[in-house]
Write a protein that holds these residues in place. Structure first.
Motif: not given
Length: 357
Positions: A107, A110, A113-116, A118-119, A170, A174-175, A177
């Protein structure tokens, strides 16, 4: 001779818990370092477990003449192994330990497709951390933590600082997505009969674009503040409209509104809900609310995060909060939605389907 204190097991555990809470920030900072150094990406691109020296050799050192500090890198990864973000294998032949990904580290890639990632970068940035230091002042004086820290509220701050606006957008994208993936998978029936859908507070259009991609019969409308939609990319089947949800909302068969109500107090939420009601048909219209529903005795995998996010609302908003089902029921009724249904999807959020009649 120094005295000794005889501590029973519960008291000792209590002390250990407080030590852990004091330094809980160390987990966040180690995770941030891993994201900045792209450790998970390095392992992923290698295609399997790697040694510490292999990881170090792939770190972009930014032009520094000295190589990465392997001892420092080891100590950061060692904690993250203990937190199960990475895993380590010790070869039986005594060779270098091998580090690999876990379900958690996937998770923080970078380019996933589904990444945290940026959070993580947004929530650990000094801009968003500073308001947390104002909590006790908020208790004593009232007021808004973000404004105490920065002199303006978060939305004004974002409109004045493009760098912060980009960081924040950003993180929200990401959330979106992750939410869109959960909605597309877990809410197919709810979207099947909608012809036009307005995403209120849709940011740069990530959520509505994914919904339209999976449901091409839907005409998507992404609605947010003008400075937000000005940076939004073009998506097939989606139009961007700038405006203010407190003044009015574009018309559609349905409105979807993700992670917006928790930013605002009840009075403001009621205004938004009434504008949502005016934007949809009285018959067969609905508002699709994607939000956390707090469960005070909940034991689900995401239930603890609801209470953490409730404190984030103190840090970053002016009166926002996470809400229990009873609080949602009262809010919806006052906003013109006497009927609702809660639908669970595979995500941190639930879907609250609200109907005007």
């Amino acid at each position: 001779m120094a005295g000794t204190i005889d501590l029973d097991e519960e008291t000792l555990q209590g002390q250990a818990d407080i030590w852990r809470f004091i330094y809980a920030f160390a987990d966040s900072m180690a995770l941030k370092s891993a994201v900045e150094l792209r450790i998970a990406d390095i392992i992923h691109l290698h295609g399997g477990a790697v040694t510490l020296s292999q990881i170090a050799s792939c770190i972009n050192n930014g032009g520094y003449r000295t190589p990465p500090d392997i001892n420092c890198l080891f100590r950061i990864i060692r904690l993250l192994v203990r937190r199960k973000v990475f895993t380590v294998q010790h070869p039986s032949d005594g060779g270098e330990p091998l580090y690999d990904l876990t379900h958690s580290s996937k998770w923080i890639l970078h380019d996933s497709e589904l990444t945290l990632a940026p959070q993580i970068m947004a929530q650990t940035h000094p801009w968003l951390m500073a308001p947390w230091h104002c909590f006790s002042r908020c208790v004593k004086e009232g007021g808004v933590a973000f404004k105490k820290a920065h002199g303006s509220e978060i939305w004004d701050f974002a409109s004045e600082k493009p760098e912060f606006n980009g960081l924040f957008n950003n993180a929200m994208a990401c959330t979106a997505k992750i939410a869109s993936s959960a909605i597309v998978m877990g809410y197919k029936e709810g979207l099947s009969r909608i012809e036009s859908l307005v995403d209120v507070g849709g940011g740069t259009g990530g959520l509505i674009s994914e919904i339209v991609k999976a449901n091409p019969h839907i005409k998507g409308i992404n609605f947010d503040l003008p400075h937000v939609v000005s940076t939004a990319p073009e998506y097939p089947g989606v139009c961007h409209i700038g405006g203010n949800m407190f003044h009015g909302i574009p018309n559609g068969d349905a409105v979807i509104i993700k992670w917006i109500f928790h930013d605002w107090g009840d009075e403001d939420c009621i205004k938004i809900l009434r504008n949502c009601r005016n934007a949809i048909p009285k018959e067969n219209g609905k508002v699709i609310i994607v939000e956390c529903v707090l469960k005070e005795d909940g034991s689900g995998v995401f239930d603890d995060m609801g209470f953490v996010y409730d404190l984030i609302m103190i840090a970053h908003t002016s009166g926002g909060s996470e809400r229990t089902e009873l609080e949602w029921k009262k809010l919806l009724r006052e906003g013109g939605f006497p009927r609702y249904k809660i639908i669970n999807v595979p995500a941190f959020w639930s879907i609250i389907e609200a109907y005007p009649e």
